[in-house]
Design a protein around this motif. Structure first.
Motif, PDB file in Angstrom:
ATOM      1  N   TYR A  54      -1.841   2.846  -1.603  1.00 23.97           N
ATOM      2  CA  TYR A  54      -0.703   1.938  -1.008  1.00 23.97           C
ATOM      3  C   TYR A  54      -0.653   0.757  -2.948  1.00 23.97           C
ATOM      4  N   CYS A  55       0.181   0.118  -2.823  1.00 25.88           N
ATOM      5  CA  CYS A  55       0.423  -0.760  -3.741  1.00 25.88           C
ATOM      6  C   CYS A  55      -0.518  -2.235  -3.259  1.00 25.88           C
ATOM      7  N   MET A  56      -1.275  -2.525  -3.802  1.00 23.52           N
ATOM      8  CA  MET A  56      -1.612  -4.379  -3.777  1.00 23.52           C
ATOM      9  C   MET A  56      -1.081  -5.265  -4.323  1.00 23.52           C
ATOM     10  N   GLY A  57      -1.154  -6.676  -3.519  1.00 24.77           N
ATOM     11  CA  GLY A  57      -0.745  -7.615  -4.406  1.00 24.77           C
ATOM     12  C   GLY A  57      -1.624  -9.388  -3.952  1.00 24.77           C
ATOM     13  N   ALA A  83      -1.242  -8.837   0.219  1.00 29.26           N
ATOM     14  CA  ALA A  83      -0.446  -7.638   0.792  1.00 29.26           C
ATOM     15  C   ALA A  83      -0.689  -6.638   0.165  1.00 29.26           C
ATOM     16  N   ALA A  84      -0.151  -5.531   1.077  1.00 32.82           N
ATOM     17  CA  ALA A  84      -0.216  -4.545   0.704  1.00 32.82           C
ATOM     18  C   ALA A  84       0.950  -3.548   1.407  1.00 32.82           C
ATOM     19  N   ASP A  85       1.420  -2.186   0.170  1.00 34.11           N
ATOM     20  CA  ASP A  85       2.546  -1.401   1.150  1.00 34.11           C
ATOM     21  C   ASP A  85       2.367  -0.166   0.518  1.00 34.11           C
ATOM     22  N   PRO A  86       2.708   0.824   1.155  1.00 35.86           N
ATOM     23  CA  PRO A  86       1.947   2.342   1.207  1.00 35.86           C
ATOM     24  C   PRO A  86       3.826   2.803   0.309  1.00 35.86           C
ATOM     25  N   ARG A  87       4.318   2.055   0.066  1.00 31.25           N
ATOM     26  CA  ARG A  87       5.518   2.638  -1.186  1.00 31.25           C
ATOM     27  C   ARG A  87       5.298   2.411  -2.119  1.00 31.25           C
ATOM     28  N   ARG A  88       4.131   3.403  -2.527  1.00 31.00           N
ATOM     29  CA  ARG A  88       4.146   3.718  -4.194  1.00 31.00           C
ATOM     30  C   ARG A  88       4.566   3.110  -5.110  1.00 31.00           C
ATOM     31  N   LEU A  89       5.702   4.023  -5.046  1.00 31.45           N
ATOM     32  CA  LEU A  89       6.861   4.736  -6.020  1.00 31.45           C
ATOM     33  C   LEU A  89       7.783   3.392  -6.221  1.00 31.45           C
ATOM     34  N   TYR A  90       7.529   2.346  -5.297  1.00 32.91           N
ATOM     35  CA  TYR A  90       8.568   1.195  -5.464  1.00 32.91           C
ATOM     36  C   TYR A  90       7.166   0.099  -5.816  1.00 32.91           C
TER      37      TYR A  90
END
Length: 126
Positions: free
Chosen positions: A32-35, A96-103
């Motif tokens: 995950y990306c986490m911001g 915030a979190a997002d599983p689209r880690r390549l982006y």
């Protein structure tokens, strides 16, 4: 689906410190990306910083050197340690979190993460 819940906000005087926490309902170490983002009264939401799935951290110039992002992968918690707080840091802070880690970088830039918390208020008095 990931649920994220922020905590740790409060009121401090300028120069003080706070640590915000973001508890995630899923394993945030699995790509995950986490911001962190924030929104001050009457202003648009702005970026604060993020941590990519490989652990790389990026910060906005306004907080660089004062704020630090870290993760407790064992407990699925993201932190935002804030030092030398200024009145202009007053805002509602969002995780915030997002599983689209390549982006991740692009998603952060566009503030287009999939999962957002409800925010926690940080108030810094002069």
């Amino acid at each position: 689906q990931v649920r994220v819940v922020e905590s740790g906000g409060g009121s401090v005087q300028a120069g003080g410190s706070l640590r915000l926490s973001c508890a995630a309902s899923s394993d945030i170490d699995s790509g995950y990306c986490m911001g962190w983002f924030r929104q001050a009264p009457t202003k648009a939401r702005e970026r604060v910083g993020y941590i990519a799935s490989d652990g790389t951290k990026t910060y906005e110039d306004s907080v660089k050197g004062r704020f630090t992002i870290s993760k407790d992968n064992a407990n699925n918690i993201l932190y935002l340690q804030m030092y030398s707080l200024k009145p202009e840091d007053t805002a509602v802070y969002y995780c915030a979190a997002d599983p689209r880690r390549l982006y991740c970088a692009d998603l952060y830039w566009r503030q287009d993460f999939l999962f957002w918390g409800q925010g926690t208020q940080v108030t810094v008095s002069p």
